[in-house]
Design an enzyme around this catalytic site. Structure first.
Site, PDB file in Angstrom:
ATOM      1  N   ASN A 179       0.856  -1.184   0.000  1.00 48.75           N
ATOM      2  CA  ASN A 179       0.000   0.000   0.000  1.00 48.75           C
ATOM      3  C   ASN A 179       0.888   1.229   0.000  1.00 48.75           C
ATOM      4  OD1 ASN A 179      -2.685   1.468   0.480  1.00 48.75           O
ATOM      5  ND2 ASN A 179      -1.435   2.204   2.184  1.00 48.75           N
ATOM      6  N   TYR A 183       0.261   9.960   4.703  1.00 44.77           N
ATOM      7  CA  TYR A 183      -0.012  10.167   6.117  1.00 44.77           C
ATOM      8  C   TYR A 183       1.029  11.133   6.669  1.00 44.77           C
ATOM      9  CZ  TYR A 183      -1.852   5.563   4.855  1.00 44.77           C
ATOM     10  OH  TYR A 183      -2.463   4.526   4.202  1.00 44.77           O
ATOM     11  N   ARG A 184       0.582  12.176   7.300  1.00 46.02           N
ATOM     12  CA  ARG A 184       1.527  13.173   7.811  1.00 46.02           C
ATOM     13  C   ARG A 184       2.461  12.539   8.839  1.00 46.02           C
ATOM     14  NH1 ARG A 184      -3.268  15.421  11.196  1.00 46.02           N
ATOM     15  NH2 ARG A 184      -2.644  14.906  13.329  1.00 46.02           N
ATOM     16  N   TRP A 197      -1.415   7.194  11.261  1.00 46.40           N
ATOM     17  CA  TRP A 197      -2.267   6.181  10.645  1.00 46.40           C
ATOM     18  C   TRP A 197      -3.634   6.207  11.312  1.00 46.40           C
ATOM     19  CZ3 TRP A 197       1.937   1.791  10.800  1.00 46.40           C
ATOM     20  CH2 TRP A 197       2.806   1.965   9.709  1.00 46.40           C
ATOM     21  N   GLU A 288      -1.306   0.934  -5.236  1.00 45.43           N
ATOM     22  CA  GLU A 288      -1.173   2.291  -5.766  1.00 45.43           C
ATOM     23  C   GLU A 288      -0.090   2.386  -6.839  1.00 45.43           C
ATOM     24  OE1 GLU A 288      -3.602   2.617  -2.245  1.00 45.43           O
ATOM     25  OE2 GLU A 288      -1.731   1.563  -2.633  1.00 45.43           O
ATOM     26  N   ASP A 337      -5.133  21.356  10.296  1.00 46.33           N
ATOM     27  CA  ASP A 337      -5.563  20.388   9.288  1.00 46.33           C
ATOM     28  C   ASP A 337      -6.450  21.001   8.206  1.00 46.33           C
ATOM     29  OD1 ASP A 337      -5.589  17.691   8.310  1.00 46.33           O
ATOM     30  OD2 ASP A 337      -5.534  17.022  10.391  1.00 46.33           O
TER      31      ASP A 337
END
Length: 536
Positions: A179, A183-184, A197, A288, A337
């Site tokens: 995968n 994700y920051r 996550w 991906e 965010d």
């Protein structure tokens, strides 16, 4: 058109007048955010809505380094990034593949299918050797330090500096599938970061599967501790062994998890299609890397990592290799965010670096999120258009969808449908809430097919006139986005559906439903013919 790497993409941006080089000294702490925020919210000028891409060439504290920002920040650049004139062209390619039928005729029919089959063939990644991988021009297995890169602190109350545009690669311990998600990553020090996550993300499921595997291997009788419960809750589920030869459901103590790892690799600064592939809401079964190849129309080159058993995009600017240790959690956040609010502190896994590889003079790619509109608005719109054909496969009556940027994607979805039976709008609401990442949609508005969902004025007219609130508003409970600060509990809350379609007698509506006002076609045509003469 496939870009070889980030540098090829930057050349194209400059060629098309879509890049602004910033020569003035600018700090990666807050200043780059303020500049990029102003540019991304611009509505006019030479570059139109979203402003230009920005290449900061004089980074305070990091002589000789450059930072790329706002690369996807307009409709035009989003199309350029995917090598098309309009993003809808990607949707048309997907529709063609979805509707592809076996040839029923002779050799000529088979030849007609070759372009579509070629698209599928080109999707598969190509593994190259280290000597052909630009990301390995510099290999650091010791003495590496994340602080060598101009990583941004975006907003004043952020918990620290964050890597904001990483392609994070993991492998499912259960299925072996890779995968790549985005994700920051909060930088704790030169060798560790947070790994954000959220529990509904695919990488979080890989983490849980690793926990389950360790639990299955180490369980010895019933061991129940508060620390296990806390760890399991943070992982998003109970760590258990399924019923089987061992018998019963058992939990494993946190101490037994120490030393167990899930390997992780992070690519920063990939070609634009690969970066975009990391954010698409693809099913877990579809890697991906395949999506990147499909978008590029050319196989993505990947290369084996130096210290972990994973592959990464070979032409990336920077690659971080390492692992998360199962059971180790650390406070991450706050973070400004895309909702326009700060996400508060929470416990997340810790990423430990084992190596850094990078190109010579690497370009650091970053993005910022905050009050919309920002760069992610255009990325979200591209996702909306590209995945409409896939949604139509699941919901055949669907005509169009719109995710208004002001609602930050997961808070509002407007859908138009071809209504064929009573209660169909409610069926569609529930279908949306059952689809992957669409399950987070807080509000769903359903209108008839003759309503343009992209026209918020028209949608407002329909909703305001077509509903009886008590009858046509539906509430339900379920999973919500981790960033939803208004939900009653973290990750769990209510959703609302509004049926703004015309009501039928079969739905209990006994009164006549009025027609909408519209001029007849003949009058429109006559006025069209004299319009220029009117001088209006």
């Amino acid at each position: 058109m496939a870009y070889e790497d980030l540098r090829d993409w930057i050349k194209t941006l400059e060629k098309h007048g879509e890049l602004k080089r910033i020569k003035e000294e600018v700090s990666p702490e807050l200043e780059m955010t303020e500049i990029t925020d102003r540019v991304s919210k611009s509505k006019g000028g030479k570059h139109g809505a979203g402003g230009p891409a920005l290449l900061f060439e004089n980074v305070k504290g990091f002589p000789g380094q450059t930072v790329l920002m706002n690369q996807f920040g307009s409709e035009r650049r989003m199309a350029l990034a995917l090598g098309v004139n309009k993003v809808d062209e990607i949707a048309e390619r997907i529709s063609g593949l979805i509707n592809m039928k076996p040839p029923t005729g002779g050799f000529l029919d088979k030849l007609k299918m070759l372009p579509q089959l070629g698209e599928l063939t080109n999707a598969f990644p190509k593994t190259v050797s280290a000597k052909d991988a630009a990301c390995k021009e510099v290999i650091l297995k010791d003495g590496f330090d994340l602080n060598a890169f101009p990583i941004l602190k975006c907003w004043p109350q952020d918990g620290g500096r964050f890597i904001t545009l990483p392609c994070v690669i993991t492998r499912d311990p259960k299925t072996g599938k890779r995968n790549m998600g985005m994700y920051r990553m909060q930088v704790y020090d030169g060798q560790t970061t947070g790994m954000h996550w959220q529990r509904q993300k695919v990488a979080a499921e890989h983490y849980r599967n690793a926990l389950r595997a360790v639990a299955a291997a180490n369980a010895s009788g019933d061991v129940r501790t508060a620390s296990v419960a806390a760890m399991a809750e943070s992982a998003g589920g109970t760590v258990t062994i399924p019923d089987g030869p061992i018998g019963g459901l058992r939990q494993v103590a946190l101490g037994n998890l120490k030393g167990s790892r899930l390997e992780v690799a992070v690519a920063i600064g990939t070609d634009p299609a690969t970066t975009f592939a990391a954010i698409v809401p693809a099913p877990p079964e579809v890697e991906e890397f395949l999506i990147a190849g499909f978008l590029r129309g050319k196989p993505l080159e990947i290369v084996k990592c130096e210290t972990v058993d994973l592959e990464v995009p070979a032409q990336a600017e920077i690659v971080l290799e390492g692992y998360v240790e199962l059971g180790e959690l650390r406070t991450e956040g706050p973070f400004g965010d895309h909702t326009g609010f700060y996400t508060m502190e929470d416990e997340y896994p810790v990423f430990h670096l084992t190596a850094i590889t990078h190109r010579k003079n690497p370009i650091y790619a970053a993005t910022i999120v905050g009050k919309p509109p920002m760069e992610d608005a255009w990325m979200g719109k591209a996702v909306e258009r590209i995945f409409l054909p896939a949604m139509k496969m699941q919901i055949p009556e669907l005509v169009d969808i719109h995710l208004p940027v002001e609602a930050v994607f997961h808070n509002l979805m407007i859908v138009s449908i071809r209504k064929s039976y009573p209660g169909q709008a409610r069926k569609v609401m529930n279908a949306i809430w059952s689809l992957g990442q669409a399950m987070f949609t807080k509000c769903v508005i359903v209108v008839d097919e003759d309503c343009d969902v992209q026209d918020l004025g028209e949608v407002t007219l329909r909703v305001a006139n077509n509903i009886d609130p008590e009858r046509d508003v539906q509430f339900t409970l379920g999973p919500v986005d981790s960033l939803d600060h208004a939900s009653r509990l973290p990750n769990y809350g209510s959703k609302m559906g509004i049926d703004a379609t015309r009501k039928w007698k079969a739905e209990g509506f006994e009164r006549p439903w009025p027609a909408m006002i519209e001029m007849d076609a003949a009058t429109k045509a006559r006025v069209d013919g004299i319009w220029a003469k009117l001088g209006i």
